[in-house]
Scaffold this active site. Structure first.
Site, PDB file in Angstrom:
ATOM      1  N   ASP A  11     -33.104 -42.044  14.105  1.00 32.49           N
ATOM      2  CA  ASP A  11     -33.237 -43.080  15.114  1.00 32.49           C
ATOM      3  C   ASP A  11     -31.994 -43.974  15.039  1.00 32.49           C
ATOM      4  OD1 ASP A  11     -34.231 -44.735  17.124  1.00 32.49           O
ATOM      5  OD2 ASP A  11     -36.262 -44.725  16.310  1.00 32.49           O
ATOM      6  N   GLU A  48     -40.581 -52.011  21.611  1.00 35.60           N
ATOM      7  CA  GLU A  48     -40.547 -51.917  20.152  1.00 35.60           C
ATOM      8  C   GLU A  48     -41.161 -53.149  19.483  1.00 35.60           C
ATOM      9  OE1 GLU A  48     -37.226 -49.726  18.408  1.00 35.60           O
ATOM     10  OE2 GLU A  48     -36.426 -49.456  20.432  1.00 35.60           O
TER      11      GLU A  48
END
Length: 632
Positions: free
Chosen positions: A308, A514
């Site tokens: 990521d 997020e």
């Protein structure tokens, strides 16, 4: 004479040898050669510096054609909201991507780059793109074939901008709606998540029957590389805290969080992204057992594993505290490509040192590079490295907007319809004297689309997106003689004194992405509760909740005549009006449990303490009133 003949023969042999040498050198560029042959030929020619370059994906802001060439970079990317210029056209995107490509193909071995972007509900960073409902809404459709078509449409719009790689789908199984990424999860139920991996053949193409399991696949220039994420257990963290620890035994991990990956691999997914989160205290970016032993060796995944964004930095607390250790841990765990947006020279230097000092074997580097190159050969980028301008016409086309509108219709979940079964409020009559439309989300495309839209955290307002607000959809649908009045937060006097036939109230959450969306209270944004109270306390009302997850609604249900879970429908608000007014019927079912109070969380179907406001799978149905118009 003999001397001249010897010289001529020597020259002829030299030319032949050079020709053979050239033919051998070009083997990896020969599309008729088997892919494994091409991979091995190319790897055998690469220096350590070239191999490490291939393992890097860097951010476009810190990249250039010269830099891509100099460091042999494998991939370039856009982080959330990273664009060439504001409201960039498809051609502008293509020009940028092609410029990076020129640098790559002019390097010693001419290995092309691919470009990556988050296209998680359509090509969501790009101006004028079609924005589809977020995954939670698609989960409500229970329609894998629809999701496959959305994948195909998204692939076309991404290719319209010259980009070949998307960080989608998110196949997280969200087990706690307090998680700020819950709307990126199709469902709390792994079986529904598995069904929705049908988006992968939509993005990449249908995998041939004879392809061995685990081998990545992409079928041509109208398709994109997909990325199943975030491996593994990202939806199970404590209290839904993003990037946190998922505490579950191995059986639970395999039963709940792993099945989506089994389905994705069987459909030829080309890449898998590692999660920021931990499993029982071990950071996933450093988990050799799950990445190498299980994913690569047991499941036989032959694509590449990508980190990521700055994922290896998060291995330490605080992030980037010991990057040499983090690089060693991430590479040794089995990650193949690393999103290192800015500090890539540090990565190159440290990884070079680690290999030269034998902390990391060259065999691990070769495994990573083979996987990356295999995907590059499969996608045909060596033969066609530059973007095709003929595809620009697909960006935001009407056919895709109609598909998004269909998805909106099918994603709406009707939770309440009238005070009694024999007195439903929906479908609403189109021909009445006057309608009130109220609420902060009725005339706001940014709110309607949610996070990961234009910018990472989403936007507010109607200026940065192309689409139809719910307010405009209502105006487009009602009888021409019906007056539609919009007031965002009317007081009770205004509602009572204006002779409205009924009201449509659209409220919900503001956009987030997020960890910024992590919420311990899950309340509707101000002034939503006040709007519900003022309007629904005075006249008949239907309330549409625009949210990325179930929110606190129980205190208001008694006031509300009809209640709709609208999720984050995207750019095509007309789909909401289609079913409110009966041109189509409600068919959506809850993809996750709707709680009564946050004190119950986490609570998922099958739990011993299961006591929901609306259970998993709930959804009332209506019949279309205009049957001649009804079609899918």
């Amino acid at each position: 004479m003999a001397k001249i003949s010897i010289i001529l023969v020597g020259l002829w042999l030299l030319v032949c040898w050079a020709g053979l040498s050239d033919a051998e050198y070009m083997k990896y560029k020969d599309s008729k050669q088997p892919i494994d042959t091409r991979v091995e030929d190319l790897v055998s020619r690469m220096t350590l510096e070239e191999k490490i370059g291939q393992m890097l994906q860097i951010e476009r802001k810190y990249a250039s054609a010269d830099l891509v060439k100099k460091y042999f970079i494998g991939s370039v990317m856009s982080e959330g909201g990273s664009i060439p210029v504001p409201q960039a056209s498809a051609e502008t995107w293509i020009n940028m991507v092609n410029e990076f490509q020129k640098g790559a193909v002019s390097s010693r071995l001419g290995i092309p780059v691919f470009y990556g972007i988050d296209a998680v509900h359509g090509h969501n960073t790009v101006y004028k793109a079609t924005i589809f409902p977020h995954n939670i809404g698609l989960g409500a459709t229970r329609d894998p074939e629809l999701v496959k078509r959305i994948g195909a449409a998204t692939a076309l719009e991404v290719r319209a901008t010259g980009i070949q790689y998307v960080y989608a789908p998110c196949i997280a199984v969200c087990r706690d709606p307090r998680w700020g990424r819950c709307y990126e999860s199709y469902s709390e139920d792994h079986k529904l998540v598995q069904a929705m991996t049908e988006i992968i053949p939509g993005l990449q193409g249908d995998i041939p029957d004879n392809l061995p399991k685990g081998v990545p696949f992409i079928s041509g220039k109208e398709k994109v590389l997909a990325c199943a994420k975030h491996y593994v257990g990202d939806g199970g963290t404590i209290n839904g805290i993003d990037e946190n620890n998922t505490i579950i035994d191995r059986n639970g991990l395999m039963r709940i969080h792993m099945p989506g990956y089994l389905s994705s691999i069987s459909k030829g997914v080309t890449t898998i992204m590692v999660s920021y989160s931990s499993w029982n205290g071990v950071k996933m970016h450093a988990n050799h057992y799950l990445i190498t032993d299980f994913l690569k060796n047991t499941l036989n995944f032959k694509g590449f594993v990508i980190s990521d964004y700055e994922g290896i930095d998060r291995i330490t607390t605080p992030p980037h505290a010991n990057i040499t250790y983090s690089i060693e841990a991430g590479v040794s765990a089995g990650i193949d490509m690393f999103m290192v947006p800015k500090l890539y020279i540090e990565f190159i230097d440290d990884l070079t040192m680690l290999v030269k000092k034998k902390y990391i074997p060259v065999s691990r580097i070769d495994d990573a590079v083979r996987r990356i190159l295999r995907v590059k050969f499969i996608m045909g980028i060596f033969e066609n490295p530059f973007a095709d301008y003929s595809l620009v016409r697909y960006l935001g086309i009407q056919e895709h907007r109609q598909l998004a509108r269909e998805a909106v219709r099918k994603s709406m979940v009707l939770l309440k319809n009238g005070e009694a079964v024999d007195k439903p409020l929906l479908p609403l009559p189109k021909k009445v004297p006057k309608i009130l439309v109220a609420g902060s989300h009725a005339d706001n495309l940014g709110y309607q689309c949610g996070g990961w839209t234009i910018e990472w955290q989403g936007v507010s307002g109607n200026n940065l997106l192309k689409g139809t607000t719910i307010l405009d959809a209502v105006k487009n649908t009602v009888d021409p003689e019906t007056t539609v009045i919009f007031k965002e937060n009317p007081d009770i006097e205004f509602v009572k004194s204006n002779g409205f036939s009924y009201a449509i109230v659209v409220v919900g959450e503001h956009p987030y992405a997020e960890m910024h969306g992590d919420s311990m209270n899950l309340t509707i944004a101000d002034s939503g509760p006040e709007t519900i109270t003022n309007v629904c306390g005075a006249i008949e009302c239907v309330v549409i909740i625009i949210s990325g997850r179930p929110v606190v609604i129980e205190p208001f249900v008694g006031l509300i005549d009809a209640l709709v879970a609208g999720w984050l429908p995207g750019s095509e608000g007309q789909g909401v009006a289609d079913i409110l007014f009966g041109d189509y019927g409600f068919t959506g079912k809850l993809p996750r449990t709707w709680f009564k109070t946050v004190d119950q969380l986490p609570m998922n179907v099958g739990d011993p303490h299961y006591d929901p406001l609306f259970p998993f799978g709930f959804g009332l149905s209506t019949k279309p009133t205009n049957k001649g118009f009804y079609s899918s």
